[in-house]
Design an enzyme around this catalytic site. Structure first.
Site, PDB file in Angstrom:
ATOM      1  N   ARG A 165       0.831  -1.226   0.000  1.00 56.47           N
ATOM      2  CA  ARG A 165       0.000   0.000   0.000  1.00 56.47           C
ATOM      3  C   ARG A 165       0.856   1.263   0.000  1.00 56.47           C
ATOM      4  O   ARG A 165       0.515   2.281   0.615  1.00 56.47           O
ATOM      5  CB  ARG A 165      -0.944   0.031   1.214  1.00 56.47           C
ATOM      6  CG  ARG A 165      -1.933  -1.097   1.271  1.00 56.47           C
ATOM      7  CD  ARG A 165      -2.940  -1.037   0.118  1.00 56.47           C
ATOM      8  NE  ARG A 165      -3.932  -2.070   0.273  1.00 56.47           N
ATOM      9  CZ  ARG A 165      -3.808  -3.313  -0.223  1.00 56.47           C
ATOM     10  NH1 ARG A 165      -2.740  -3.648  -0.937  1.00 56.47           N
ATOM     11  NH2 ARG A 165      -4.753  -4.197  -0.042  1.00 56.47           N
ATOM     12  N   SER A 237     -11.413  -0.447   2.726  1.00 54.89           N
ATOM     13  CA  SER A 237     -10.696  -0.687   3.985  1.00 54.89           C
ATOM     14  C   SER A 237     -10.236   0.647   4.557  1.00 54.89           C
ATOM     15  O   SER A 237      -9.435   1.339   3.925  1.00 54.89           O
ATOM     16  CB  SER A 237      -9.464  -1.554   3.741  1.00 54.89           C
ATOM     17  OG  SER A 237      -9.857  -2.733   3.086  1.00 54.89           O
ATOM     18  N   GLU A 334      -5.633   3.756   5.991  1.00 58.10           N
ATOM     19  CA  GLU A 334      -5.248   3.612   4.578  1.00 58.10           C
ATOM     20  C   GLU A 334      -5.830   4.774   3.772  1.00 58.10           C
ATOM     21  O   GLU A 334      -5.247   5.242   2.798  1.00 58.10           O
ATOM     22  CB  GLU A 334      -5.802   2.275   4.068  1.00 58.10           C
ATOM     23  CG  GLU A 334      -5.438   1.951   2.646  1.00 58.10           C
ATOM     24  CD  GLU A 334      -5.974   0.583   2.231  1.00 58.10           C
ATOM     25  OE1 GLU A 334      -5.787  -0.396   2.965  1.00 58.10           O
ATOM     26  OE2 GLU A 334      -6.570   0.516   1.142  1.00 58.10           O
TER      27      GLU A 334
HETATM   28  C1  LIG Z   1     -15.479  -0.473  -1.703  1.00 55.97           C
HETATM   29  C2  LIG Z   1     -13.999  -0.221  -1.833  1.00 55.97           C
HETATM   30  C3  LIG Z   1     -13.113  -1.277  -1.920  1.00 55.97           C
HETATM   31  C4  LIG Z   1     -11.735  -1.067  -2.044  1.00 55.97           C
HETATM   32  N1  LIG Z   1     -10.910  -2.131  -2.135  1.00 55.97           N
HETATM   33  C5  LIG Z   1      -9.582  -1.951  -2.266  1.00 55.97           C
HETATM   34  C6  LIG Z   1      -8.686  -3.070  -2.377  1.00 55.97           C
HETATM   35  O1  LIG Z   1      -9.111  -4.223  -2.370  1.00 55.97           O
HETATM   36  N2  LIG Z   1      -7.369  -2.838  -2.507  1.00 55.97           N
HETATM   37  C7  LIG Z   1      -6.868  -1.563  -2.547  1.00 55.97           C
HETATM   38  O2  LIG Z   1      -5.652  -1.433  -2.684  1.00 55.97           O
HETATM   39  N3  LIG Z   1      -7.673  -0.485  -2.448  1.00 55.97           N
HETATM   40  C8  LIG Z   1      -9.008  -0.639  -2.299  1.00 55.97           C
HETATM   41  N4  LIG Z   1      -9.844   0.429  -2.175  1.00 55.97           N
HETATM   42  C9  LIG Z   1      -9.268   1.781  -2.148  1.00 55.97           C
HETATM   43  C10 LIG Z   1      -9.313   2.499  -3.509  1.00 55.97           C
HETATM   44  O3  LIG Z   1     -10.223   1.911  -4.373  1.00 55.97           O
HETATM   45  C11 LIG Z   1      -7.947   2.508  -4.180  1.00 55.97           C
HETATM   46  O4  LIG Z   1      -7.000   3.139  -3.352  1.00 55.97           O
HETATM   47  C12 LIG Z   1      -7.978   3.234  -5.523  1.00 55.97           C
HETATM   48  O5  LIG Z   1      -6.761   3.085  -6.201  1.00 55.97           O
HETATM   49  C13 LIG Z   1      -8.294   4.697  -5.356  1.00 55.97           C
HETATM   50  O6  LIG Z   1      -8.560   5.210  -6.637  1.00 55.97           O
HETATM   51  P1  LIG Z   1      -9.222   6.627  -6.821  1.00 55.97           P
HETATM   52  O7  LIG Z   1      -9.112   6.956  -8.267  1.00 55.97           O
HETATM   53  O8  LIG Z   1     -10.592   6.649  -6.276  1.00 55.97           O
HETATM   54  O9  LIG Z   1      -8.214   7.504  -5.968  1.00 55.97           O
HETATM   55  P2  LIG Z   1      -8.443   8.861  -5.158  1.00 55.97           P
HETATM   56  O10 LIG Z   1      -9.158   8.587  -3.884  1.00 55.97           O
HETATM   57  O11 LIG Z   1      -9.004   9.896  -6.052  1.00 55.97           O
HETATM   58  O12 LIG Z   1      -6.938   9.218  -4.843  1.00 55.97           O
HETATM   59  C14 LIG Z   1      -6.171   8.409  -3.990  1.00 55.97           C
HETATM   60  C15 LIG Z   1      -4.777   9.029  -3.870  1.00 55.97           C
HETATM   61  O13 LIG Z   1      -4.137   8.934  -5.134  1.00 55.97           O
HETATM   62  C16 LIG Z   1      -3.759  10.228  -5.604  1.00 55.97           C
HETATM   63  N5  LIG Z   1      -3.998  10.248  -7.040  1.00 55.97           N
HETATM   64  C17 LIG Z   1      -5.141   9.905  -7.701  1.00 55.97           C
HETATM   65  N6  LIG Z   1      -4.971  10.012  -9.030  1.00 55.97           N
HETATM   66  C18 LIG Z   1      -3.682  10.440  -9.218  1.00 55.97           C
HETATM   67  C19 LIG Z   1      -2.902  10.747 -10.365  1.00 55.97           C
HETATM   68  N7  LIG Z   1      -3.377  10.662 -11.626  1.00 55.97           N
HETATM   69  N8  LIG Z   1      -1.613  11.170 -10.169  1.00 55.97           N
HETATM   70  C20 LIG Z   1      -1.098  11.294  -8.916  1.00 55.97           C
HETATM   71  N9  LIG Z   1      -1.793  11.002  -7.795  1.00 55.97           N
HETATM   72  C21 LIG Z   1      -3.071  10.588  -7.951  1.00 55.97           C
HETATM   73  C22 LIG Z   1      -4.631  11.216  -4.850  1.00 55.97           C
HETATM   74  O14 LIG Z   1      -3.987  12.467  -4.700  1.00 55.97           O
HETATM   75  C23 LIG Z   1      -4.827  10.516  -3.519  1.00 55.97           C
HETATM   76  O15 LIG Z   1      -3.733  10.792  -2.683  1.00 55.97           O
HETATM   77  C24 LIG Z   1     -11.244   0.252  -2.060  1.00 55.97           C
HETATM   78  C25 LIG Z   1     -12.138   1.338  -1.980  1.00 55.97           C
HETATM   79  C26 LIG Z   1     -13.504   1.109  -1.867  1.00 55.97           C
HETATM   80  C27 LIG Z   1     -14.441   2.283  -1.798  1.00 55.97           C
END
Ligand SMILES: Cc1cc2nc3c(=O)[nH]c(=O)nc-3n(C[C@H](O)[C@H](O)[C@H](O)COP(=O)(O)OP(=O)(O)OC[C@H]3O[C@@H](n4cnc5c(N)ncnc54)[C@H](O)[C@@H]3O)c2cc1C
Length: 353
Positions: A165, A237, A334
């Site tokens: 992570r 999580s 996380e």
């Molecule tokens: C129901 C559910 C289940 C999940 N299950 C998992 C799992 O099994 N495993 C897991 O690892 N995660 C899980 N997650 C967490 C999440 O889905 C991941 O962390 C995912 O990668 C976040 O993507 P996002 O586009 O929504 O990121 P955001 O929430 O928009 O951003 C997350 C971080 O990444 C940065 N970021 C986003 N895009 C960019 C970019 N283009 N360049 C630089 N930085 C950037 C942001 O600044 C922020 O710090 C889950 C979330 C939910 C709601």
């Protein structure tokens, strides 16, 4: 496209009604000069900048006083050689759709990572992982814009410093890198990974299990145990699975012989945060509109759609304190906490609620 004082409710999976002073929808690389000018102006005014994907790992603790850059770059390029399928995927593509489309095309490998919400550009940031597979296993390189220099750069897999992570994008390049695309390499000689959690019921030998079956199982299992953020606000999580010393793990096991524990290569032991929270009797615990999910203690939810950030923060603090008291294990969140001035953490924001 730029919006002023824009609501972020639709852009975070907790559905917290925070506002951004400025919101820039970054849809084409040709908009880069306009974006860089905006960044310069924001910095000159001493205001913060936040790169946002799908908002599914983000808790807005307050209105954001600066510029939110919502990355919506699209496009996928596919090629292959004798051994690998090669993909270059733009940062705004939906992660789950990528997994679904590749598996449907017979390009196998990403199936264990199905149904993780969010966009491709966020996947390297915390090196998303599930069911024994991580993003780093397939990533060859990451392209990003260095927001300090305004230049496009590429980092190799090794350069990304991927860990559990974690990556360089949460460390040295935090607030500096805007990821524009990722390159993936998926071996044609496919290897199933079914040794983790509920996938253990599947047989790993290639002849008896397909990537499509694993994809379907992962989707089914996840839909059963995780709330759909489109229906019930949450960020997956909330806490990381804690990594503790072998010594502490042994002590805990002597009192709780059924405690799930996963010895690591370096001698430390990974524990299951959800199990620890559950043992504290916290499933269903509510503060305001926020609650610990009844089916999965690791997930905090916006139960009635009206939870405030303060409700979620107080609940997270309560969970952290209870687990610390009962097990002497410190849970780290996380989910990324974003305050008016940028990234913060539970310890800092709890003082202000
Ligand atoms: C129901 C559910 C289940 C999940 N299950 C998992 C799992 O099994 N495993 C897991 O690892 N995660 C899980 N997650 C967490 C999440 O889905 C991941 O962390 C995912 O990668 C976040 O993507 P996002 O586009 O929504 O990121 P955001 O929430 O928009 O951003 C997350 C971080 O990444 C940065 N970021 C986003 N895009 C960019 C970019 N283009 N360049 C630089 N930085 C950037 C942001 O600044 C922020 O710090 C889950 C979330 C939910 C709601």
């Amino acid at each position: 496209m730029i919006e002023k004082n824009s609501s972020l409710k639709a852009f975070n999976s907790f559905s917290i009604d925070a506002h951004a002073h400025l919101l820039f929808h970054f849809q084409q690389l040709s908009e880069l000069p306009q974006l860089l000018a905006l960044i310069k102006k924001t910095r000159a005014a001493n205001k913060p900048i936040l790169v946002l994907g799908g908002g599914s790992n983000t808790l807005f603790c307050n209105d954001f006083s600066g510029l939110v850059i919502k990355v919506e770059l699209m496009g996928i390029t596919q090629s292959e050689n004798d051994q690998y399928h090669l993909l270059e995927v733009a940062a705004g593509e939906d992660w789950h759709e990528l997994v679904e489309d590749t598996v449907a095309q017979g390009i196998d490998g990403l199936e264990n990572l199905a149904l993780i919400p969010g966009v491709v550009g966020a996947a390297p940031v915390q090196n998303i992982g599930a069911y024994g597979v991580e993003f780093k296993d397939f990533c060859t390189s990451v392209d990003y814009i260095d927001l300090e220099e305004g230049t496009l750069k590429t980092l190799s897999n090794e350069g990304c410093l991927f860990a559990y992570r974690d990556s360089i994008f949460k460390g040295e390049l935090k607030d500096r890198a805007l990821i524009t695309s990722v390159s993936l390499k998926l071996p044609k000689q496919w290897q199933a990974h079914c040794r983790y959690g509920l996938l253990q019921g599947l047989d790993e030998t290639e002849s008896s299990v397909s990537a499509q079956q694993i994809f379907d199982s992962v989707c089914r299992i996840r839909s059963e145990k995780l709330p759909d953020p489109k229906v019930l606000g949450n960020a997956g999580s909330f806490f990381k699975n804690p990594i503790v010393s072998d010594n502490l793990s042994e002590q805990l096991l002597s009192h709780h012989p059924d405690m799930p524990h996963y010895p690591q290569d370096d001698g430390s032991v990974k524990l299951a945060a959800g199990w620890l929270i559950d043992q504290c009797g916290l499933k269903g615990k509510k503060i305001g509109g926020a609650a610990v999910h009844l089916q999965q203690a690791l997930v905090l939810i916006n139960e009635d759609g009206k939870a405030t950030a303060s409700d979620v923060i107080q609940l997270a603090w309560h969970v952290r304190e209870q687990v610390l008291h009962k097990f002497a294990v410190l849970l780290e969140h996380e989910v990324r906490f974003i305050d008016a001035q940028g990234e913060t953490n539970l310890l800092q924001v709890i003082e202000n609620v």
